[in-house]
Write an enzyme that holds these catalytic residues in place. Structure first.
Site, PDB file in Angstrom:
ATOM      1  N   TYR A   1      -3.980   1.593  15.716  1.00 42.33           N
ATOM      2  CA  TYR A   1      -2.811   1.816  16.464  1.00 42.33           C
ATOM      3  C   TYR A   1      -2.981   1.595  18.155  1.00 42.33           C
ATOM      4  O   TYR A   1      -2.266   0.801  18.951  1.00 42.33           O
ATOM      5  CB  TYR A   1      -2.231   3.162  16.616  1.00 42.33           C
ATOM      6  CG  TYR A   1      -1.557   3.348  15.126  1.00 42.33           C
ATOM      7  CD1 TYR A   1      -0.184   2.677  14.618  1.00 42.33           C
ATOM      8  CD2 TYR A   1      -2.202   3.759  14.209  1.00 42.33           C
ATOM      9  CE1 TYR A   1       0.274   2.874  13.477  1.00 42.33           C
ATOM     10  CE2 TYR A   1      -1.887   3.740  12.582  1.00 42.33           C
ATOM     11  CZ  TYR A   1      -0.728   3.523  12.560  1.00 42.33           C
ATOM     12  OH  TYR A   1       0.089   3.558  11.195  1.00 42.33           O
TER      13      TYR A   1
ATOM     14  N   ARG B   1       0.802  -1.358  -0.050  1.00 43.82           N
ATOM     15  CA  ARG B   1       0.065   0.012  -0.135  1.00 43.82           C
ATOM     16  C   ARG B   1       0.936   1.424  -0.062  1.00 43.82           C
ATOM     17  O   ARG B   1       1.676   1.356   1.045  1.00 43.82           O
ATOM     18  CB  ARG B   1      -0.963  -0.139   1.268  1.00 43.82           C
ATOM     19  CG  ARG B   1      -1.710   1.496   1.458  1.00 43.82           C
ATOM     20  CD  ARG B   1      -2.704   1.245   2.554  1.00 43.82           C
ATOM     21  NE  ARG B   1      -3.298   2.574   2.689  1.00 43.82           N
ATOM     22  CZ  ARG B   1      -3.360   3.416   3.620  1.00 43.82           C
ATOM     23  NH1 ARG B   1      -2.863   3.059   4.623  1.00 43.82           N
ATOM     24  NH2 ARG B   1      -3.980   4.426   3.430  1.00 43.82           N
TER      25      ARG B   1
ATOM     26  N   GLU C   1      -3.358  -0.027   8.009  1.00 44.15           N
ATOM     27  CA  GLU C   1      -2.099   0.096   8.790  1.00 44.15           C
ATOM     28  C   GLU C   1      -2.269  -0.552  10.234  1.00 44.15           C
ATOM     29  O   GLU C   1      -3.398  -0.134  10.705  1.00 44.15           O
ATOM     30  CB  GLU C   1      -2.158   1.762   9.107  1.00 44.15           C
ATOM     31  CG  GLU C   1      -1.922   2.572   7.883  1.00 44.15           C
ATOM     32  CD  GLU C   1      -1.736   4.029   8.079  1.00 44.15           C
ATOM     33  OE1 GLU C   1      -1.322   4.542   9.122  1.00 44.15           O
ATOM     34  OE2 GLU C   1      -1.919   4.733   7.065  1.00 44.15           O
TER      35      GLU C   1
ATOM     36  N   ASN D   1      -7.045   1.520   9.924  1.00 42.15           N
ATOM     37  CA  ASN D   1      -5.672   2.131  10.275  1.00 42.15           C
ATOM     38  C   ASN D   1      -5.845   1.866  12.140  1.00 42.15           C
ATOM     39  O   ASN D   1      -6.704   2.772  12.573  1.00 42.15           O
ATOM     40  CB  ASN D   1      -5.236   3.376  10.031  1.00 42.15           C
ATOM     41  CG  ASN D   1      -5.174   3.577   8.594  1.00 42.15           C
ATOM     42  OD1 ASN D   1      -5.179   2.585   7.859  1.00 42.15           O
ATOM     43  ND2 ASN D   1      -4.899   4.814   8.158  1.00 42.15           N
TER      44      ASN D   1
ATOM     45  N   GLU E   1      -7.573   8.545   6.324  1.00 45.68           N
ATOM     46  CA  GLU E   1      -7.927   9.316   7.617  1.00 45.68           C
ATOM     47  C   GLU E   1      -8.456  10.730   7.364  1.00 45.68           C
ATOM     48  O   GLU E   1      -7.690  11.662   7.806  1.00 45.68           O
ATOM     49  CB  GLU E   1      -6.749   9.296   8.402  1.00 45.68           C
ATOM     50  CG  GLU E   1      -6.115   7.670   8.557  1.00 45.68           C
ATOM     51  CD  GLU E   1      -4.930   7.888   9.638  1.00 45.68           C
ATOM     52  OE1 GLU E   1      -4.376   8.823   9.891  1.00 45.68           O
ATOM     53  OE2 GLU E   1      -4.664   6.568  10.060  1.00 45.68           O
TER      54      GLU E   1
ATOM     55  N   HIS F   1      -2.755  10.946   0.605  1.00 37.04           N
ATOM     56  CA  HIS F   1      -2.322  10.706   1.903  1.00 37.04           C
ATOM     57  C   HIS F   1      -1.750  12.211   2.507  1.00 37.04           C
ATOM     58  O   HIS F   1      -0.355  12.339   2.786  1.00 37.04           O
ATOM     59  CB  HIS F   1      -1.371   9.615   2.033  1.00 37.04           C
ATOM     60  CG  HIS F   1      -1.025   8.965   3.384  1.00 37.04           C
ATOM     61  ND1 HIS F   1      -1.233   7.782   3.814  1.00 37.04           N
ATOM     62  CD2 HIS F   1      -0.581   9.683   4.575  1.00 37.04           C
ATOM     63  CE1 HIS F   1      -0.905   7.717   5.077  1.00 37.04           C
ATOM     64  NE2 HIS F   1      -0.640   8.604   5.398  1.00 37.04           N
TER      65      HIS F   1
HETATM   66  C1  GBH Z   1      -1.208   7.031  10.726  1.00 35.34           C
HETATM   67  O1  GBH Z   1      -1.998   7.933  11.365  1.00 35.34           O
HETATM   68  C2  GBH Z   1      -0.917   8.000   9.634  1.00 35.34           C
HETATM   69  O2  GBH Z   1      -1.712   7.267   8.222  1.00 35.34           O
HETATM   70  C3  GBH Z   1       0.493   7.552   9.095  1.00 35.34           C
HETATM   71  O3  GBH Z   1       0.851   8.326   8.083  1.00 35.34           O
HETATM   72  C4  GBH Z   1       1.295   7.832  10.153  1.00 35.34           C
HETATM   73  O4  GBH Z   1       2.680   7.623  10.019  1.00 35.34           O
HETATM   74  C5  GBH Z   1       1.133   6.723  11.153  1.00 35.34           C
HETATM   75  O5  GBH Z   1      -0.187   6.834  11.530  1.00 35.34           O
HETATM   76  C6  GBH Z   1       1.753   6.654  12.606  1.00 35.34           C
HETATM   77  O6  GBH Z   1       1.542   7.770  13.406  1.00 35.34           O
HETATM   78  O7  GBH Z   1      -3.952  11.220  21.197  1.00 35.34           O
HETATM   79  O8  GBH Z   1      -6.353  11.245  21.292  1.00 35.34           O
HETATM   80  O9  GBH Z   1      -5.441  12.761  19.840  1.00 35.34           O
HETATM   81  C7  GBH Z   1      -2.246   7.829  13.000  1.00 35.34           C
HETATM   82  C8  GBH Z   1      -3.603   8.269  13.247  1.00 35.34           C
HETATM   83  C9  GBH Z   1      -4.496   9.619  15.036  1.00 35.34           C
HETATM   84  C10 GBH Z   1      -3.385   7.673  15.592  1.00 35.34           C
HETATM   85  C11 GBH Z   1      -4.661  10.154  16.384  1.00 35.34           C
HETATM   86  C12 GBH Z   1      -3.201   8.390  17.223  1.00 35.34           C
HETATM   87  C13 GBH Z   1      -4.070   9.752  18.569  1.00 35.34           C
HETATM   88  C14 GBH Z   1      -5.391  10.253  19.216  1.00 35.34           C
HETATM   89  N1  GBH Z   1      -3.295   8.694  14.594  1.00 35.34           N
HETATM   90  N2  GBH Z   1      -4.287   9.282  17.460  1.00 35.34           N
HETATM   91  S1  GBH Z   1      -5.522  11.549  20.617  1.00 35.34           S
END
Ligand code: GBH
Length: 461
Positions: free
Chosen positions: A299, A83, A357, A297, A172, A127
């Site tokens: 995490y 991807r 992701e 995605n 996202e 992106h």
């Molecule tokens: C992804 O987004 C991206 O698509 C990618 O480009 C990036 O490198 C990868 O993650 C790693 O960061 O702490 O309550 O504000 C990450 C999406 C959204 C995950 C916000 C963490 C934290 C919420 N992120 N979230 S908060």
């Protein structure tokens, strides 16, 4: 629930996809090469104070010049899918109008090299790297932005639709909106409560328009990738349960409810108050544009406490101090992946899903004698593959898994300080080295071959 996915070697398209993911600005470098126009990330990163240590994507992983080597790395890892995203301003330097053939050639060569290795490309159209020329014309806050995006998408469908089968419109939309226009930690760095819901609405219109233009070009599989984070109340109090519902609407349902159900979550109006625009029934109806698959995605999760000082949502995350955390300070919580996949299955009618992701940044030890022992990332991958497997066994229509990321890369406002790669990239000479996590992933893919037997993805220890 459905029977588990079976291996069907006669049809490669039915294989479970084992992939790795990247995005253009984070890995390519050479942002202005061969006629490309600047993007909002090129400007943002080159503005002092925006990115940690003054890092930029000017070189990044130098993938723009080393893409051939990177395809060979993927073949060595044994992935059957990759991807990546296309930099809009390489294709249309002014954002609209004139097409830059050299930009198309770059991605066509990449795609052909992937196909030659039996690696299925999954192409993300956006992106986060909007052409700077379009930001000047109002960016995603402009009423014209959905049209710009659909026109750009059409150029790519026509150029690569004969060889790319899996497409994603936006990566996202929540992060684009909240990071770019509400909190301002991502490009273009605005902080405007009034602009925020307008941008979200335009992104939803843009997704719908690109889906329609794809259909007109005969493209069959177009998805939307969303960052999802299950929300759990910190206590059973009515305040915390209410705050959890608000954060769930804000992060998880803001974009999926409109595309699948044709409405915004009721909580949005409470969150934005007078900044929330009125939408006519026909406007909302136009947002209903169910994608062919959801890209998830994943995490981490959030444990939520009500906090009226935390605006606009009135809720905050409570750090789970006893639990393991990554270098981003995100809790390691594999069960959240199972939970969010089951939530999609129940709420949106079991649509096809790819985990587009999943991964983690850790402070890796330095490479020694050609090895890098990133055992925390190995553990993260193992436990999250098991979590995906539990969802598969419960009938979730999970079609693939993409590790974030193939390479250590430009982690947005953190620059190169945070490393998510299965492959180490030397910060000085950009030399690549497969980490233990990459070896683990290769072995897991080998073990499960072309599909997850009996609905079980988890690698034996
Ligand atoms: C992804 O987004 C991206 O698509 C990618 O480009 C990036 O490198 C990868 O993650 C790693 O960061 O702490 O309550 O504000 C990450 C999406 C959204 C995950 C916000 C963490 C934290 C919420 N992120 N979230 S908060």
């Amino acid at each position: 629930s459905k029977p588990p996915t079976e291996i069907r070697s006669d049809s490669p398209s039915r294989d479970f996809l084992w992939g790795a993911a990247t995005s253009a600005y984070q890995i390519e470098g050479s942002p202005l090469a061969d006629g490309a126009g600047p993007s909002i990330w090129h400007r943002f990163a080159n503005t002092p104070g925006r990115v940690l240590n003054g890092d930029t994507g000017d070189i990044a992983c130098d993938h723009y010049r080393r893409w051939h080597e990177d395809v060979a790395l993927m073949a060595a890892l044994g992935v059957n899918a990759y991807r990546f995203s296309v930099a809009w301003a390489r294709i249309l330097p002014e954002g609209t109008g004139r097409v830059n053939q050299a930009g198309l050639d770059f991605y066509r060569c990449l795609v052909d090299a992937l196909l030659e290795q039996g690696i299925e490309p999954m192409l993300t159209l956006y992106h986060w790297d909007l052409p700077e020329a379009l930001d000047t014309r109002g960016g995603w806050a402009s009423d014209a932005s959905p049209g710009w995006f659909a026109d750009y998408a059409q150029v790519l469908y026509r150029a690569l639709g004969d060889r790319v089968r899996l497409w994603i419109t936006l990566n996202e939309p929540w992060v684009i909106t909240a990071g770019g226009y509400l909190y301002g930690d991502l490009a273009p760095g605005h902080r405007s409560l009034h602009e925020t819901p307008i941008v979200a609405h335009n992104l939803l219109r843009a997704h719908a328009a690109a889906l329609a233009s794809g259909r007109a070009e005969g493209i069959e599989r177009i998805g939307l990738a969303v960052n999802l984070e299950p929300q759990y109340p910190a206590s059973p109090s009515a305040e915390d349960i209410g705050a959890t519902a608000h954060r769930d609407a804000f992060i998880n349902r803001w974009f999926l409810d409109p595309v699948f159900l044709g409405r915004y979550p009721a909580e949005m109006e409470t969150i934005f108050g007078s900044a929330w625009p009125r939408h006519s029934p026909s406007e909302l109806d136009a947002l209903r544009a169910p994608p062919d698959f959801i890209g998830v995605n994943y995490y981490s999760r959030s444990v939520v406490r009500a906090d009226p000082t935390e605006q606009p949502v009135g809720a905050r995350r409570v750090r789970q101090d006893a639990r393991p955390h990554t270098a981003m300070d995100w809790e390691v919580y594999p069960q959240g992946l199972t939970d969010i996949l089951l939530w999609i299955q129940g709420r949106y009618g079991n649509p096809p899903v790819y985990i587009t992701e999943n991964g983690a940044a850790f402070d890796d030890p330095p490479p020694v004698a050609g090895r890098l022992h990133d055992r925390q990332r190995v553990a993260y991958l193992r436990t999250h593959l098991r979590a995906a497997s539990r969802a598969l066994r419960r009938g979730v229509d999970l079609r693939g898994y993409f590790a974030w990321s193939l390479l250590d890369n430009f982690e947005w406002s953190y620059g190169y300080a945070k490393r998510f790669g299965l492959v180490h990239v030397d910060p000085v000479d950009r030399q690549r080295l497969i980490k233990d996590s990459g070896r683990f992933y290769r072995d897991a893919i080998r073990r499960y071959g072309r599909g997850p037997r009996h609905g079980d993805l988890s690698a034996r220890d």
